[in-house]
Write an enzyme that holds these catalytic residues in place. Structure first.
Site, PDB file in Angstrom:
ATOM      1  N   LEU A 501      52.648 -42.971  17.788  1.00 42.52           N
ATOM      2  CA  LEU A 501      53.478 -43.338  16.640  1.00 42.52           C
ATOM      3  C   LEU A 501      52.926 -42.817  15.333  1.00 42.52           C
ATOM      4  CD1 LEU A 501      54.160 -47.094  17.522  1.00 42.52           C
ATOM      5  CD2 LEU A 501      55.690 -45.157  17.905  1.00 42.52           C
ATOM      6  N   GLY A 502      51.620 -42.664  15.245  1.00 40.26           N
ATOM      7  CA  GLY A 502      51.019 -42.231  13.994  1.00 40.26           C
ATOM      8  C   GLY A 502      49.555 -41.942  14.165  1.00 40.26           C
ATOM      9  N   GLY A 505      42.803 -41.503   9.467  1.00 43.60           N
ATOM     10  CA  GLY A 505      41.357 -41.445   9.531  1.00 43.60           C
ATOM     11  C   GLY A 505      40.757 -42.497  10.434  1.00 43.60           C
ATOM     12  N   PHE A 506      41.484 -43.582  10.700  1.00 42.13           N
ATOM     13  CA  PHE A 506      40.993 -44.655  11.565  1.00 42.13           C
ATOM     14  C   PHE A 506      41.150 -44.303  13.037  1.00 42.13           C
ATOM     15  CE2 PHE A 506      45.458 -45.159  10.884  1.00 42.13           C
ATOM     16  CZ  PHE A 506      45.943 -45.389  12.142  1.00 42.13           C
ATOM     17  N   GLY A 507      42.067 -43.401  13.368  1.00 41.30           N
ATOM     18  CA  GLY A 507      42.385 -43.113  14.751  1.00 41.30           C
ATOM     19  C   GLY A 507      43.882 -42.951  14.925  1.00 41.30           C
ATOM     20  N   VAL A 509      47.849 -44.528  16.645  1.00 45.34           N
ATOM     21  CA  VAL A 509      48.645 -45.685  17.039  1.00 45.34           C
ATOM     22  C   VAL A 509      49.631 -45.248  18.111  1.00 45.34           C
ATOM     23  CG1 VAL A 509      50.301 -47.431  16.286  1.00 45.34           C
ATOM     24  CG2 VAL A 509      48.439 -46.756  14.780  1.00 45.34           C
ATOM     25  N   ASP A 620      46.382 -52.023  -0.371  1.00 45.35           N
ATOM     26  CA  ASP A 620      46.969 -50.753   0.064  1.00 45.35           C
ATOM     27  C   ASP A 620      48.454 -50.923   0.385  1.00 45.35           C
ATOM     28  OD1 ASP A 620      46.924 -48.041   0.519  1.00 45.35           O
ATOM     29  OD2 ASP A 620      46.285 -48.224   2.615  1.00 45.35           O
TER      30      ASP A 620
END
Length: 814
Positions: A501-502, A505-507, A509, A620
């Protein structure tokens, strides 16, 4: 807080510290009276409309805090006004430059009158020969004519002998215009007395009746310190509410502000601290769940029907609109009906009830059972085991269930419904025994497998407890399910690219489907993402137990095989920006949906800022972090950058600025200062983007100087704001509603944080048909990116990157 800000002007000349005005002296606009201990000042102040008002305020407190205004609805338009004793009238007059009265103490029988300012903040008229300060000797006192503030010793309520009512009326605009506003707070003495906040004639909030300890609808109402006591008097002569301070060095006041919020403040360490307020959460709003509906602010949805009742309007109920309330499943059969015992309740509205202060609870039950019109009963006073009887005749409205500190309520039900409840309980017990035996056999057969899984879970829980230890809790407190790695692998088809899905920088989804059919979204953190680990910790600490219709729900997590994953509910329509800024899809968002999205985001933010167990600053907020469910209801997501504030904390500072260009407030982006007003700024940007269909960080006008905020501001000043509406909305909008939302958006993006409204004010403005709102001031960041003041944010990177280069929305948001 009712304060007079820096733009108020007052001239105080050196004068004696006299607390008394006599018949031989006048008080001009540049003179003051001080109370004996110089706690309060009586004098003239100028509001933002440049008019002069006679008022009382605290001495030596900045910002100046007005507690009483004499001529609030009849100001003096120049500096030539003065206060003096009227000729042979026995009362004091406030005269304008023409000598015409703007205010009078309305007292005509004083022989030798003097006007005196007491250290309580009470301005009194008494005979000069009377040296006492007893209330019974006052010929007139300001405490009998409250404005927007209640001081210690001041009474709010009714004198039933004289039929006079003392109540609070808000300012027209807090801190700017002291004239009578739209909101009042009154004690209604009918039935069992309780307090109401009204906007004009519309009830906004109800306190519930006094139960001997607190108002029924204010479970946290208590003596916050040993120095403060609440008082309530209810007899044939009067109904009074007041509070007192046993420590004379403390300062405290209760205020009704221009947004309709009841607030109690204490002056501590050089500033006003808000100790309590109402409305405080969704359930506080009057009749949120209609007749026979019960509201629970900790549940989602908040409205439910008590046993024996079902939703009156099932379609609206499924859309989480409980205002139509509930209806009985079974008709009553008096006198064979019985009573359902509900605990920890805010009692229903009590203006039309039967009251007997001397009855016991069993006598009350017997009377209610014999009276076929009686629908419920309860004790009046909860002290010493309970006493008194209050009986409801007719529908029960505006009920709330609290975790603690509520009251017992007994609701009339058909005997069949009561028996079905008991039968269900007995059946559950028998069924539970059978299930327990079956499970025991199964457990014995699978003990080896369970042992292995337990070892794996212990390793995961150990790491998880380490992650959440900084919050002072453990995994048992969080009640957060742990998913197996294999379960999530199967659900996402081995983390297939087709399910992605997306990414950021975190990884990444992924969309997944559990074996039982539930759709989920899985955030899989990159092994080399330090920021991803921080996000993981934050999400676990902050939202594991937060539930609100406008927050994405965290379903669980996985820590296994060096993997760290978070599992969320899946949102069918993905992110707001994926529809709003897509030319082929934006027509799906007509004006009604856009308004509901704006309102829903505000309600979610209100929960984070005020109504949750913690005060959470998101930091955010942006359209890509607003997800939409199947009905286009908005849900705030991504709490990786969020921070928890203490109850009385207002702002914080950081050297590590995170967030997304175009949504960050000026004080945060430039200096690292963030607060609830930082989130309000981001909300305002989103509101204007939703209305216009334009991105703030992309849009520039033809003169190549203004971004979206600046362009909206220019059109607002020119009176052409409606030309900014996204053409894809068509004619589905109401002009006044759009203008109101643009107005609110501009108030939220004002450059100075202190000028922006709180999110509670925003919710009230959005829910009001014609709210009273201040004029907006210049927005922050209204110039082009290459302007010297914003050069810090120039970047050649993809516009989806945030300032710290870690939060991205290249695909669809998590």
């Amino acid at each position: 807080m009712i304060t007079i800000f820096f733009f108020f002007f007052i001239i105080i000349t050196p004068s004696t510290s006299s607390d008394t005005l006599t018949t031989t002296r006048i008080l001009t606009t540049n003179q003051t009276l001080f109370s004996q201990n110089q706690t309060f000042i009586l004098g003239f102040f100028r509001a933002s409309n440049t008019n002069y008002y006679l008022g009382i305020w605290y001495n030596n407190i900045i910002p100046q805090t007005i507690v009483w205004v004499a001529n609030r609805d009849n100001p003096i338009d120049n500096s030539k006004g003065y206060l003096k004793m009227g000729h042979n009238t026995g009362n004091f007059l406030l005269l304008n430059s023409s000598g015409n009265p703007a205010w009078s103490s309305n007292q005509t029988n004083a022989k030798n009158p003097i006007l005196k300012l007491l250290d309580t903040g009470n301005l009194v008229l008494q005979d000069s020969s009377d040296k006492t300060d007893e209330n019974s000797n006052y010929l007139w006192q300001s405490f009998d004519y409250p404005t927007d503030a209640l001081l210690p010793g001041m009474k709010m309520g009714w004198n039933l002998d004289t039929r006079t009512d003392k109540y609070l009326t808000s300012w027209k605009v807090t801190g700017e215009d002291p004239s009578s506003g739209d909101y009042t707070m009154k004690i209604d003495y009918h039935g069992l007395p309780e307090g109401f906040i009204r906007r004009n004639q519309t009830i906004i909030y109800r306190t519930g009746p006094w139960n001997g300890v607190r108002f029924s609808g204010v479970p946290n109402m208590k003596d916050d310190t040993n120095d403060l006591k609440y008082n309530f008097t209810y007899d044939d002569h009067a109904v009074w509410f007041s509070f007192s301070l046993t420590n004379p060095s403390l300062l405290s006041r209760i205020v009704l502000n221009s947004d309709g919020e009841y607030q109690r403040y204490m002056w501590i360490q050089g500033r006003w601290n808000k100790f309590s307020y109402a409305p405080a959460h969704e359930c506080d709003y009057y009749r949120e769940c209609g007749s026979y509906g019960v509201c629970d602010s900790n549940a989602s949805p908040v409205c439910s029907c008590m046993h024996g009742f079902s939703p009156e309007n099932r379609e609206a109920w499924n859309l989480r609109d409980g205002s139509d309330g509930c209806a009985r499943n079974t008709g009553l059969d008096c006198p064979n009906d019985r009573f359902l015992h509900l605990q920890n309740m805010k009692l229903p509205e009590t203006t039309r009830v039967f009251v007997n202060k001397s009855m016991r609870l069993d006598e009350c039950e017997g009377l209610c059972k014999r009276n076929c019109s009686c629908t419920a009963y309860a004790n009046i006073d909860i002290r010493d085991g309970g006493s008194g009887c209050v009986m409801w005749i007719g529908q029960l409205v505006d009920m709330i269930v609290f975790p603690t500190n509520g009251q017992d309520l007994y609701v009339r039900l058909a005997a069949a419904d009561i028996e079905s409840s008991s039968s269900n309980k007995n059946h559950t017990v028998v069924q539970g025994v059978g299930i327990t035996l079956s499970v025991l056999v199964l457990v014995l057969g699978l003990v080896a497998l369970c042992y292995i899984r337990k070892k794996r879970q212990q390793r995961s829980r150990g790491l998880m407890n380490e992650v959440v230890s900084s919050s002072g809790r453990n995994m048992d407190d969080l009640e957060l399910p742990l998913f197996d790695f294999d379960t999530l692998t199967m659900a996402t088809n081995n983390f297939s690219q087709d399910n992605k899905l997306g990414e950021g920088g975190f990884g990444s989804v992924y969309k997944g489907t559990l074996i039982e059919g539930q759709e989920i979204a899985v955030k899989r953190l990159s092994e080399d993402s330090g920021q991803g680990i921080e996000e993981f910790k934050n999400e676990v600490k902050l939202i594991a137990k937060l539930q609100h219709r406008n927050l994405v729900r965290l379903l669980g997590c996985c820590i296994e095989k060096d993997e760290k994953m978070l599992v969320y509910e899946y949102m069918e329509n993905r992110s707001l920006d994926s529809i709003l800024f897509d030319k082929s899809r934006r027509a799906l968002l007509d004006w009604e949906r856009r308004f509901n999205i704006i309102y829903g985001i505000a309600r979610g933010l209100l929960y984070l800022h005020q109504d949750s167990r913690f005060r959470i600053i998101h930091r955010d907020l942006k359209t890509s972090n607003i997800l939409l469910d199947n009905d286009m209801n908005p849900k705030i997501s991504d709490f990786g950058m969020a921070r928890i504030f203490e109850k009385d904390q207002t702002q914080a500072k950081t050297l590590r600025i995170v967030g997304t260009y175009g949504y960050m407030s000026p004080e945060y982006a430039m200096d690292g200062n963030f607060s609830i007003k930082s989130d309000v700024f981001s909300f305002g940007v989103m509101a204007l983007e939703i209305i216009t269909g334009k991105k703030n960080k992309e849009f520039y006008s033809d003169n190549d100087e203004l971004n979206l905020l600046g362009n909206v501001w220019r059109h607002w000043q020119e009176g052409t704001a409606l030309t900014l509406i996204d053409p894809s909305i068509g004619n589905s909008y109401t002009e006044s509603e759009v203008v109101k939302c643009i107005h609110i958006g501009l108030l939220c993006v004002q450059e100075r944080a202190e000028d922006r409204p709180t999110i509670s004010s925003v919710v009230l403005m959005l829910s009001s048909e014609a709210p009273s709102m201040p004029k907006p001031k210049n927005p922050g960041f209204s110039v082009r990116q290459n302007h010297p003041n914003t050069r810090l944010f120039s970047s050649t990177q993809d516009e989806s990157w945030s300032v710290n280069q870690v939060s991205t929305t290249i695909f669809d948001p998590r």
